[in-house]
Every structure is written in structure tokens, then in C-alpha cells.
Design a protein around this motif. Structure first.
Motif, mmCIF file in Angstrom:
data_model
loop_
_atom_site.group_PDB
_atom_site.id
_atom_site.type_symbol
_atom_site.label_atom_id
_atom_site.label_comp_id
_atom_site.label_asym_id
_atom_site.label_seq_id
_atom_site.Cartn_x
_atom_site.Cartn_y
_atom_site.Cartn_z
ATOM 1 N N SER A 43 0.845 -1.198 0.000
ATOM 2 C CA SER A 43 0.000 0.000 0.000
ATOM 3 C C SER A 43 0.876 1.242 0.000
ATOM 4 O O SER A 43 2.032 1.212 0.410
ATOM 5 N N GLU A 44 0.288 2.337 -0.468
ATOM 6 C CA GLU A 44 0.998 3.618 -0.575
ATOM 7 C C GLU A 44 0.052 4.727 -0.139
ATOM 8 O O GLU A 44 -1.142 4.702 -0.457
ATOM 9 N N GLY A 45 0.563 5.682 0.593
ATOM 10 C CA GLY A 45 -0.280 6.780 1.063
ATOM 11 C C GLY A 45 0.403 8.123 0.912
ATOM 12 O O GLY A 45 1.627 8.209 0.758
ATOM 13 N N MET A 46 -0.400 9.173 0.949
ATOM 14 C CA MET A 46 0.124 10.530 0.873
ATOM 15 C C MET A 46 -0.696 11.444 1.764
ATOM 16 O O MET A 46 -1.922 11.317 1.859
ATOM 17 N N ILE A 47 -0.024 12.355 2.444
ATOM 18 C CA ILE A 47 -0.667 13.430 3.200
ATOM 19 C C ILE A 47 -0.066 14.744 2.712
ATOM 20 O O ILE A 47 1.160 14.897 2.689
ATOM 21 N N GLY A 48 -0.909 15.674 2.297
ATOM 22 C CA GLY A 48 -0.372 16.925 1.772
ATOM 23 C C GLY A 48 -1.430 17.994 1.649
ATOM 24 O O GLY A 48 -2.452 17.978 2.333
ATOM 25 N N ALA A 49 -1.174 18.947 0.759
ATOM 26 C CA ALA A 49 -2.090 20.055 0.513
ATOM 27 C C ALA A 49 -2.080 20.369 -0.973
ATOM 28 O O ALA A 49 -1.112 20.055 -1.681
ATOM 29 N N GLY A 50 -3.162 20.991 -1.448
ATOM 30 C CA GLY A 50 -3.222 21.276 -2.869
ATOM 31 C C GLY A 50 -4.270 22.297 -3.244
ATOM 32 O O GLY A 50 -4.943 22.875 -2.383
ATOM 33 N N LEU A 51 -4.401 22.497 -4.540
ATOM 34 C CA LEU A 51 -5.369 23.427 -5.110
ATOM 35 C C LEU A 51 -6.234 22.693 -6.129
ATOM 36 O O LEU A 51 -5.738 21.845 -6.880
ATOM 37 N N THR A 52 -7.514 23.031 -6.158
ATOM 38 C CA THR A 52 -8.437 22.505 -7.164
ATOM 39 C C THR A 52 -9.180 23.671 -7.799
ATOM 40 O O THR A 52 -9.645 24.573 -7.097
ATOM 41 N N TYR A 53 -9.285 23.641 -9.121
ATOM 42 C CA TYR A 53 -9.982 24.701 -9.853
ATOM 43 C C TYR A 53 -11.090 24.106 -10.711
ATOM 44 O O TYR A 53 -10.886 23.105 -11.412
ATOM 45 N N TYR A 54 -12.270 24.735 -10.660
ATOM 46 C CA TYR A 54 -13.418 24.319 -11.462
ATOM 47 C C TYR A 54 -13.692 25.341 -12.562
ATOM 48 O O TYR A 54 -13.678 26.547 -12.323
ATOM 49 N N THR A 55 -13.954 24.838 -13.759
ATOM 50 C CA THR A 55 -14.362 25.714 -14.854
ATOM 51 C C THR A 55 -15.876 25.929 -14.780
ATOM 52 O O THR A 55 -16.572 25.314 -13.964
ATOM 53 N N GLY A 56 -16.387 26.793 -15.660
ATOM 54 C CA GLY A 56 -17.812 27.061 -15.674
ATOM 55 C C GLY A 56 -18.653 25.845 -16.017
ATOM 56 O O GLY A 56 -19.826 25.748 -15.622
ATOM 57 N N SER A 57 -18.091 24.886 -16.730
ATOM 58 C CA SER A 57 -18.816 23.665 -17.090
ATOM 59 C C SER A 57 -18.554 22.532 -16.099
ATOM 60 O O SER A 57 -18.866 21.371 -16.371
ATOM 61 N N ASN A 58 -17.973 22.861 -14.947
ATOM 62 C CA ASN A 58 -17.734 21.912 -13.848
ATOM 63 C C ASN A 58 -16.680 20.850 -14.174
ATOM 64 O O ASN A 58 -16.697 19.758 -13.611
#
Length: 223
Positions: free
Chosen positions: A121-136
Motif C-alpha cells: 500500500s501507498e499513502g500521501m498526506i499533503g495540501a493542494g489546489l483545485t480549480y473548477y471551470t464554468g462547465s464543472n
């Protein structure tokens, strides 16, 4: 019609006219009623899917070994919007393979399937950014720390490696199913690398390449 009635109507009409002129002068517009379906405020994304794993271990004592397999994956993101449609979040990612195929230069084996008592198994803990366009349609990236866990249930052995650099790139499409809930599908790439037991005779360089497909469920709050 009486004089008093005419006077009252005249005063009412004059008052309405004055109010309209004031609103126009102030470029005033009435706020639209909030009907949801916007990426604002609190953000929670949960995803389940399948993952294809390839992990390489280059050890001083055992040489190069490769672990491959397909297993389940889990992805959790929680945070809030910086501006509408742009979200800052914590990221937790985990996936695993039961009975991975192993190749090893030292032991001269190639894609030998291990017993189902063995799992990687492999895991990750971190932080990030998510961006949505007008069409989702959304695009997401996360950076953090990741590690590997190799377990042998038959021998009651569990080995957890040191933590190293880890990253995830993810993109997908969602559809609204309520004022705040969206569901969709996404594809992702996940990579982890690092050095385990640095300086030791058993030192190994670890590197993984993972590709996955997930079903997303997202809760979007409101400021």
C-alpha cells in the motif's frame, strides 16, 4: 374619487418615483436568490476507485525490484475556497495492491505473482489546489509526503518505509445532483519517491508511478 384619495395616490406615486431614481443613480441591483450549484465556502471531496501501481525499489543489498498490480484507491480533500471556483485543501490519498507481481534482478524473477497474504500500500498526506471551470470540469494538484507499507499476513510482518516526497495530479468532470452536491468521474496520476534507511546497508531508493480512475462525490458549502 375624493380629494383625499387623489392626494394619497399622488404622494404614493411620487414616493415610488423618487426611490426608483435613487436606486438608478446608485447603480443598485437587488441580490439574486442563492440557488446553490456554486463552488463557494466549505469544500469536501471524497473519491473511490481503482489504481494501477508500479513501485521500484533499488536497494544496496538486493538490487532492483519492481512491484506491480491493480487495487483499490481512496482520495479525500477538505478545505475552502480562496475565490469562487478556486479551492485550497488538505489531501489524503491511499491505495493498495493485494498479491502484487514482483520482478527482481537479484533473484532472477520476472512478474511473479505473490501470495494474496502479501499486500503493498501507498499513502500521501499533503495540501493542494483545485480549480473548477464554468462547465464543472476540474483540475487538481497536491504536494506532500508519502510512504509505502509492505505486509505479509501469513508471517505477521509489516514494514513501513520512511516518508518521502509525494505528488498527485487529478482531472475530471462533475454534474450537480443538488444545491451543494456534485458527483463525477476523474483520472489521476500519483508519484512518490524517497530514500529509505539512508546510509544503512539496507538503504533503498523508492519510486512509484500510479494511475487511477475514481468516482467523485463533492460537497460545496457557501460563504
Amino acid at each position: 374619487m375624493t380629494t383625499s384619495s387623489i392626494l394619497r395616490k399622488t404622494i404614493l406615486l411620487f414616493s415610488i418615483t423618487v426611490i426608483c431614481l435613487q436606486l438608478s443613480a446608485q447603480d443598485f441591483s437587488l441580490p439574486k436568490q442563492y440557488n446553490g450549484r456554486r463552488h463557494r465556502g466549505f469544500f469536501l471531496s471524497m473519491a473511490l476507485g481503482v489504481n494501477s501501481t508500479k513501485m521500484e525499489s533499488d536497494a544496496k543489498y538486493y538490487g532492483l525490484s519492481t512491484y506491480k498490480g491493480i487495487g483499490g484507491a481512496f482520495d479525500l480533500k477538505i478545505g475552502g475556497t480562496l475565490t469562487e471556483n478556486l479551492i485550497l485543501h488538505a489531501t489524503i490519498l491511499s491505495h493498495g495492491v493485494t498479491g502484487p507481481k514482483v520482478s527482481s534482478d537479484e533473484f532472477n524473477i520476472n512478474d511473479v505473482k505473490t501470495d494474496n497474504d502479501i499486500s503493498l500500500s501507498e499513502g500521501m498526506i499533503g495540501a493542494g489546489l483545485t480549480y473548477y471551470t464554468g462547465s464543472n470540469i476540474f483540475f487538481s494538484s497536491s504536494l506532500g509526503m508519502g510512504n509505502f507499507i509492505l505486509e505479509n499476513d501469513k508471517e505477521d510482518i509489516s514494514i513501513s518505509t520512511d516518508w518521502g516526497f509525494s505528488m498527485q495530479l487529478k482531472a475530471g468532470k462533475e454534474w450537480w445532483v443538488g444545491k451543494k452536491w456534485g458527483i463525477g468521474v476523474a483520472a489521476y496520476y500519483h508519484h512518490t519517491n524517497g530514500i529509505n534507511q539512508e546510509g544503512n546497508i539496507a538503504e533503498e531508493k523508492l519510486s512509484s508511478h500510479n494511475f487511477g480512475i475514481m468516482f467523485n462525490a463533492t460537497l460545496n458549502g457557501r460563504k
